[in-house]
Design an enzyme around this catalytic site. Structure first.
Site, mmCIF file in Angstrom:
data_model
loop_
_atom_site.group_PDB
_atom_site.id
_atom_site.type_symbol
_atom_site.label_atom_id
_atom_site.label_comp_id
_atom_site.label_asym_id
_atom_site.label_seq_id
_atom_site.Cartn_x
_atom_site.Cartn_y
_atom_site.Cartn_z
ATOM 1 N N VAL A 1 0.265 -1.381 -0.359
ATOM 2 C CA VAL A 1 -0.140 -0.373 0.267
ATOM 3 C C VAL A 1 0.651 1.222 -0.045
ATOM 4 C CG1 VAL A 1 -2.258 -1.723 1.082
ATOM 5 C CG2 VAL A 1 -0.240 0.053 2.503
ATOM 6 N N GLU B 1 19.372 6.904 -8.113
ATOM 7 C CA GLU B 1 19.036 6.767 -9.646
ATOM 8 C C GLU B 1 18.895 8.892 -10.215
ATOM 9 O OE1 GLU B 1 15.452 4.531 -9.285
ATOM 10 O OE2 GLU B 1 14.191 6.347 -10.035
ATOM 11 N N HIS C 1 19.274 3.704 -3.334
ATOM 12 C CA HIS C 1 19.182 3.333 -4.884
ATOM 13 C C HIS C 1 18.651 4.601 -5.284
ATOM 14 C CE1 HIS C 1 16.426 1.524 -7.978
ATOM 15 N NE2 HIS C 1 17.456 0.899 -7.921
ATOM 16 N N ASN C 2 17.301 5.464 -5.615
ATOM 17 C CA ASN C 2 17.178 5.892 -5.795
ATOM 18 C C ASN C 2 17.396 6.727 -5.871
ATOM 19 O OD1 ASN C 2 14.869 4.037 -5.922
ATOM 20 N ND2 ASN C 2 13.264 5.580 -5.247
ATOM 21 N N LYS D 1 17.518 0.897 0.062
ATOM 22 C CA LYS D 1 16.407 0.655 -1.627
ATOM 23 C C LYS D 1 16.390 2.219 -1.730
ATOM 24 C CE LYS D 1 13.741 0.876 -4.916
ATOM 25 N NZ LYS D 1 12.825 2.063 -5.061
ATOM 26 N N SER E 1 13.063 -3.030 -6.327
ATOM 27 C CA SER E 1 13.017 -2.096 -7.700
ATOM 28 C C SER E 1 12.801 -2.542 -8.508
ATOM 29 C CB SER E 1 14.011 -1.387 -7.420
ATOM 30 O OG SER E 1 14.369 -0.517 -8.384
#
Ligand code: 6PG
Length: 480
Positions: A76, A192, A188-189, A185, A130
């Site tokens: 969610v 990115e 990671h972003n 994560k 991801s």
């Protein structure tokens, strides 16, 4: 209802639905529950033939459908919705059951949830996922945090549904306890964002300095994608730039409003880096570049400010410049990853996660948005020296940046001379130069702090904290 499902997925919007289908396609029986039952029915109607689904209509039915220890994946919207779902399901679960949050949650929320659920005897796995919609269905890169026990029960399933790197290795690994997965994560972003910003700057330079049209730039990116820059983001950039807008016949990139948006994970990366005291200047510039682009009124009010006009390059000079941009892009990319891995190392140390940096690079090789051939080099660097102080100190990266530096400097100079903003390239180069500097002007900053605030300074020739009585005749008297 018999207890038969291997895993349950609740929250069946695109990501949740696709992950549920991915589990089912891999032979797992998947229980489904969604607040609005119509969505559950639609998923089974449209994709029921892909595997074994157990559609349920109440939380009780859903929980009863799961094998023990129960594995319940929550997909969610990050934030309050996640807490609400946890409040709904936790009372229905029993000791040893596992709640998995696959959303882009803030790692501090994950740490809190893990602690609270642990007190109730439940495992909470905050996991990074991801790869967008496509990855969720066909194999994402998966970054789970949480207890070792939860990884034992969940790991084989996550490995099975994850992307596989070229050597066949699954792109899923246990990152570390509590918030480690969501932290990784988040970074990671952040990387990115930095990758995307550097690519955008390369495009801008090829367009405005080299004078290339988007279709030509697409060719350049396609060529780069066959070399050391080989990556998903370079590949899709070539596709975007080659795309023509159907309605106008113009290059697609020219009809897109130049105001980038963000959901916030890049911003979190920088906020967290500030708290940890880690200089992620390349990532920060990427976040700020998006923010600046969105200030339409400010940009409008500033449009008349003076600046140079880039002088068009000859065909030959443009081709040579494009090669230099490749060098600058690669070297700046190395810096972004250096900063991102520094942040993961700092987070790991602060929160006692014991994150294996080489493993992180290796599970980013497939499935995720920043997947790239170059990640193998990062794994190799950490395999060689797990205590590497910085990726830039790895022999291979040091050699590559040394070989790139002349072109890197030439590109940043050309951008500055031509009035083309390259915050990512120049921040990366400044970071590189700051790291290699013999002396930094921080010495002067320290002296100033001592002057106006008696904040003391340390000396190069003696240990201890010193203060100078500034002004008057006592200016030379140091107090140790
Ligand atoms: C991924 C992506 C994914 C999402 C980004 C977009 O790894 O699959 O990072 O999580 O697409 O969060 O982020 P912005 O909307 O902030 O650009």
């Amino acid at each position: 209802m018999s207890t038969q499902a291997d895993i349950g997925v609740t929250g069946l919007a695109v990501m949740g639905g696709n992950l549920a289908r991915n589990f089912a396609r891999n032979g797992y029986t998947v229980a489904l529950y969604n607040r609005t039952a119509a969505r559950t029915r639609a998923l089974v109607d449209e994709h029921g033939d892909e595997g074994a689904f157990v559609a349920t209509e109440t939380p009780e039915e859903f929980v009863a459908a799961l094998k023990r220890p129960r594995r319940l994946l929550v997909m969610v919207k990050a934030g309050e919705a996640t807490d609400a779902v946890i409040r709904q399901f936790a009372p229905l679960l029993e000791e040893g059951d596992v709640i998995i949050d696959g959303g882009n949650a803030h790692f501090e929320d994950t740490r809190r949830r893990e602690r609270e659920l642990r007190e109730q005897g439940l495992h909470f796995v905050g996991t990074g996922v991801s790869g967008g919609e496509e990855g969720a269905l066909n194999g994402p890169s998966i970054m789970p945090g949480g207890s070792k026990e939860s990884w034992q029960s969940l790991g084989p399933m996550l490995e099975k549904i994850s992307a596989k790197a070229e050597d066949g290795a699954p792109c899923a690994t246990h990152i570390g306890p509590d918030g480690a997965g969501h932290f990784v994560k988040m970074v990671h972003n952040g990387i990115e964002y930095a990758d995307m910003q550097l690519i955008a700057e390369a495009y801008d330079l090829l367009r405005r300095v080299a004078g290339y049209e988007p279709a030509r730039i697409a060719e350049v990116f396609r060529t780069w994608n066959t070399g050391r820059l080989d990556s998903y983001l370079i590949e899709i950039t070539a596709q975007v730039l080659a795309h023509t807008d159907a309605a106008t016949g113009r290059p697609f990139v020219d009809v897109v409003l130049d105001q980038a948006e963000q959901k916030g994970t890049g911003r979190w990366t920088v906020q967290t880096a500030l708290d940890l005291g880690v200089p992620v200047s390349g990532i920060a510039e990427a976040v700020f570049a998006r923010s600046l682009s969105g200030h339409a009124d400010l940009r409008e009010a500033s449009r008349e400010l003076a600046g140079p006009r880039p002088t068009p390059l000859s065909e030959e000079a443009a081709a040579a410049f494009a090669d230099q941009v490749e060098q600058a892009l690669y070297a700046s990319k190395v810096v972004s990853y250096t900063q991102g891995f520094h942040q993961i190392a700092a987070g790991s140390q602060t929160y006692d996660w014991d994150v294996d940096l080489g493993r992180v690079a290796s599970i980013w090789r497939g499935g995720c948005i920043i997947r790239a051939a170059f990640l193998d080099r990062i794994t190799a660097a950490y395999d060689k020296d797990p205590a590497l102080p910085s990726l830039l100190s790895d022999e291979r990266f040091a050699e590559e940046t040394a070989a790139a530096q002349d072109d890197w400097r030439a590109v940043v100079s050309a951008a500055v001379q031509g009035g083309v903003p390259v915050p990512g390239f120049s921040a990366a180069l400044a970071y590189y130069d700051a790291l290699r500097a013999e002396r930094l002007p921080a010495a002067l900053t320290q002296a100033q702090r001592d002057f106006f605030g008696a904040h003391t300074y340390r000396r190069t020739d003696r240990d201890g904290a010193f203060h100078t009585q500034w002004g008057g005749d006592r200016s030379e008297a140091d107090a140790g």
